[in-house]
Design a protein around this motif. Structure first.
Motif, mmCIF file in Angstrom:
data_model
loop_
_atom_site.group_PDB
_atom_site.id
_atom_site.type_symbol
_atom_site.label_atom_id
_atom_site.label_comp_id
_atom_site.label_asym_id
_atom_site.label_seq_id
_atom_site.Cartn_x
_atom_site.Cartn_y
_atom_site.Cartn_z
ATOM 1 N N THR A 24 0.865 -1.183 0.000
ATOM 2 C CA THR A 24 0.000 0.000 0.000
ATOM 3 C C THR A 24 0.898 1.228 0.000
ATOM 4 O O THR A 24 1.772 1.370 0.860
ATOM 5 N N LEU A 25 0.694 2.116 -0.969
ATOM 6 C CA LEU A 25 1.524 3.307 -1.122
ATOM 7 C C LEU A 25 0.652 4.548 -1.096
ATOM 8 O O LEU A 25 -0.566 4.487 -1.328
ATOM 9 N N VAL A 26 1.294 5.679 -0.850
ATOM 10 C CA VAL A 26 0.612 6.972 -1.006
ATOM 11 C C VAL A 26 0.785 7.386 -2.458
ATOM 12 O O VAL A 26 1.895 7.703 -2.894
ATOM 13 N N ALA A 27 -0.281 7.361 -3.205
ATOM 14 C CA ALA A 27 -0.185 7.622 -4.640
ATOM 15 C C ALA A 27 -1.549 8.077 -5.148
ATOM 16 O O ALA A 27 -2.537 8.181 -4.398
ATOM 17 N N ASP A 28 -1.584 8.379 -6.451
ATOM 18 C CA ASP A 28 -2.841 8.752 -7.098
ATOM 19 C C ASP A 28 -3.502 7.468 -7.615
ATOM 20 O O ASP A 28 -2.922 6.771 -8.465
ATOM 21 N N PRO A 29 -4.679 7.105 -7.124
ATOM 22 C CA PRO A 29 -5.281 5.830 -7.514
ATOM 23 C C PRO A 29 -5.595 5.746 -9.010
ATOM 24 O O PRO A 29 -5.455 4.689 -9.622
ATOM 25 N N THR A 30 -6.003 6.865 -9.611
ATOM 26 C CA THR A 30 -6.320 6.844 -11.038
ATOM 27 C C THR A 30 -5.075 6.542 -11.862
ATOM 28 O O THR A 30 -5.095 5.723 -12.795
ATOM 29 N N GLN A 31 -3.966 7.210 -11.529
ATOM 30 C CA GLN A 31 -2.729 6.981 -12.267
ATOM 31 C C GLN A 31 -2.200 5.565 -12.048
ATOM 32 O O GLN A 31 -1.640 4.954 -12.958
ATOM 33 N N MET A 32 -2.356 5.034 -10.809
ATOM 34 C CA MET A 32 -1.938 3.652 -10.585
ATOM 35 C C MET A 32 -2.749 2.684 -11.466
ATOM 36 O O MET A 32 -2.222 1.715 -12.010
ATOM 37 N N GLY A 33 -4.054 2.968 -11.602
ATOM 38 C CA GLY A 33 -4.864 2.136 -12.493
ATOM 39 C C GLY A 33 -4.399 2.221 -13.931
ATOM 40 O O GLY A 33 -4.324 1.204 -14.639
#
Length: 536
Positions: free
Chosen positions: A399-408
């Motif tokens: 689990t990371l701190v990131a942008d979920p849309t960009q990870m998708g």
């Protein structure tokens, strides 16, 4: 003082370094201390010699001379009594006196060895005593006892005169010995006084040398170093135009000059850095303007450009449906080309919009469970995965701190490419791994597809770069470029593993938290202009 041309004259000691000052100072101090030490040693030796002479020679010589006189007086008393009475008991002190005379004379001769005057006095005493003994004492002592000796009466006057000469000789000897002892005592007192003054001078000189050394160190080293430290702190406080004044010995002045040269160099570097910062500010402003124009372009592309494109696509599709088979084959081919071009143009515009939005519009950082994101991605790609009969496995993802849309978008492009670029007749096998590597997480997506040649390992991440024709593999050539932009936006890197030859393996890293980017335009004006006032 100044020279003929008005230039300051360099003193005779101006070129002396700290080491030379210390060497000269230590050499002079040692020379002075050696001289005083030699003087003190001589005075101590002289004091010891005089004390030894006084204690071992002068005083014992005088005492022995007095004992010699006593022995001679005892002889005279015994002889006079024997001559007047004839009683043999009076010969006992006479004979004892003779023994003591010989012993004391021998002892006195040993003590006065090397002193002609003292030995001469001793010989004079011995001669006077010998004459008295020959003329008076020995003849009377040889007379038979029992009655008074007529010789004592006959030679009474001669005996008195002879013994007076003995007394005079003894008195002269003792006076000389007393004078020698007094002179030795005076020499001892004078030498002791000199010794005390010498050691007092040595102590005073040591104190003075210590004071001079400390004062010399303070003036020649401590004070220049303190001044240099004060000026260095002044410069460190922001006054970069403050010049360093060289003081002290030559090496400290050289050090001050080197530090001042470094200060001037830093001032020039600060000026250059300020100029570069101003250029960067200008470039940042230009980038902001360019980003604003890009956003405007994205708006135009998403609204104004897509609307006529939809019309072209819709009407070409209507032409295709209504007039298919009614015109000749060439017309049907042209209509197919138009429909395909419109569709690909629409896909290309949408992909370009998605690429431009990465890091600009999608920036909602939050805790993202990559297992959940990957599951959603596999669900979205389920149709293509089932058609290709692909097998996809993966490690537990963090689990990371990131942008979920960009990870998708990242997983969708990587998994989609692995499924799309498969070997003909071979079911895709895709493996996703994750492992902690220092402060970052390293991920890899491995497949058994057609692979990527090593010479194209960098080229595949360039936007619109295709390695295959659109007829062989569909796509706009933006997918991996978008992946690179997403990974770098999240503080990582991405690349192709050149050692894996059984397909393709793309590895990338992600930070647990994305890096914080600072916009220079948001910094305080004083911070952005720091150092500008110090430029030469």
């Amino acid at each position: 003082m100044t020279g003929e041309e008005g230039r300051p004259r360099v003193g005779a000691f101006a070129t002396w370094t700290t080491r030379r000052w210390l060497r000269v100072g230590v050499a002079l101090s040692l020379a002075i201390l050696a001289l005083l030490g030699t003087t003190g040693a001589w005075v101590l030796s002289r004091t010891a010699a005089i004390s030894e002479d006084l204690a071992d020679v002068r005083s014992p010589a005088l005492t022995t001379a007095i004992r010699l006189e006593t022995a001679i007086l005892n002889q005279e008393t015994g002889i006079r009594g024997y001559g007047l009475t004839g009683t043999s008991e009076f010969l006992t002190p006479y004979r004892r006196g003779l023994t003591e005379q010989r012993a004391n004379a021998t002892r006195l001769a040993d003590l006065l060895d090397g002193e002609p005057a003292g030995l001469r006095d001793l010989r004079g005493v011995q001669k006077a005593v010998a004459r008295w003994q020959v003329r008076i004492a020995d003849p009377i002592a040889a007379a038979p006892p029992g009655s008074a000796s007529s010789l004592a009466t006959e030679r009474a006057a001669e005996g008195k005169k002879a013994f007076d000469r003995v007394r005079d000789a003894l008195h002269g000897q003792q006076e000389r010995l007393r004078a020698e002892r007094a002179r030795a005592r005076d020499d001892l007192m004078a030498t002791t006084t000199v010794r005390n003054w010498v050691f007092a001078a040595i102590g005073t000189l040591i104190v003075l040398l210590t004071a001079l050394v400390f004062d010399g160190l303070r003036r020649g080293i401590n004070r220049p170093l303190e001044q240099l430290g004060t000026e260095a702190r002044t410069i460190a406080g922001g006054d970069f135009d403050h010049a360093i004044n060289p003081t002290g010995p030559a090496d400290l002045r050289h050090l001050s000059g080197e530090i001042d040269f470094m200060r001037r160099r830093l001032v020039r570097e600060l000026a250059f850095s300020e100029e570069a910062r101003l250029r960067l500010d200008a470039q940042a402003a230009e980038l902001q303007r360019s980003n604003a124009e890009l956003e405007q372009f994205a708006y135009v592309a998403s609204h104004d450009l897509q609307e006529p494109l939809r019309k072209v696509s819709s009407f070409t599709q209507l032409l295709q449906r209504r007039y298919a088979g009614q015109l000749d084959g060439r017309a049907d081919q042209y209509i197919d080309f138009a429909v395909d071009g419109a569709n690909r143009m629409q896909i290309l515009i949408n992909d370009l919009l998605d690429f431009s939005r990465v890091g600009r519009l999608h920036n909602a950082h939050q805790n993202v469970d990559l297992d959940t994101v990957l599951a959603r991605t596999l669900s979205a790609l389920s149709v293509g995965i089932e058609e290709a009969d692909a097998t996809i496995t993966h490690d537990p993802l963090p689990t990371l701190v990131a942008d979920p849309t960009q990870m998708g978008m990242l997983w969708q492009n990587l998994i989609g490419n692995a499924v799309k670029f498969r070997r003909p007749g071979t079911a895709p096998e895709i493996r996703v791994t994750a492992a902690r590597e220092g402060e970052l997480w390293r991920f890899s997506v491995t497949d058994n597809g057609i692979g990527i040649e090593p010479e194209y390992a960098e080229k595949v991440f360039v936007i619109f770069q295709r390695l295959h024709t659109k007829d062989a593999y569909s796509g706009s050539g933006i997918g991996l470029a978008m992946c690179k932009k997403i990974v770098e936006f999240h503080g990582g890197t991405i690349g192709v593993d050149p050692e894996y030859l059984k397909g393709a393996r793309l590895t990338f890293t992600l930070a647990p938290e994305p890096p914080v980017s600072i916009d220079p335009s948001t910094l305080p004006e004083a911070t952005r202009r720091s150092g500008a006032e110090h430029a030469p």
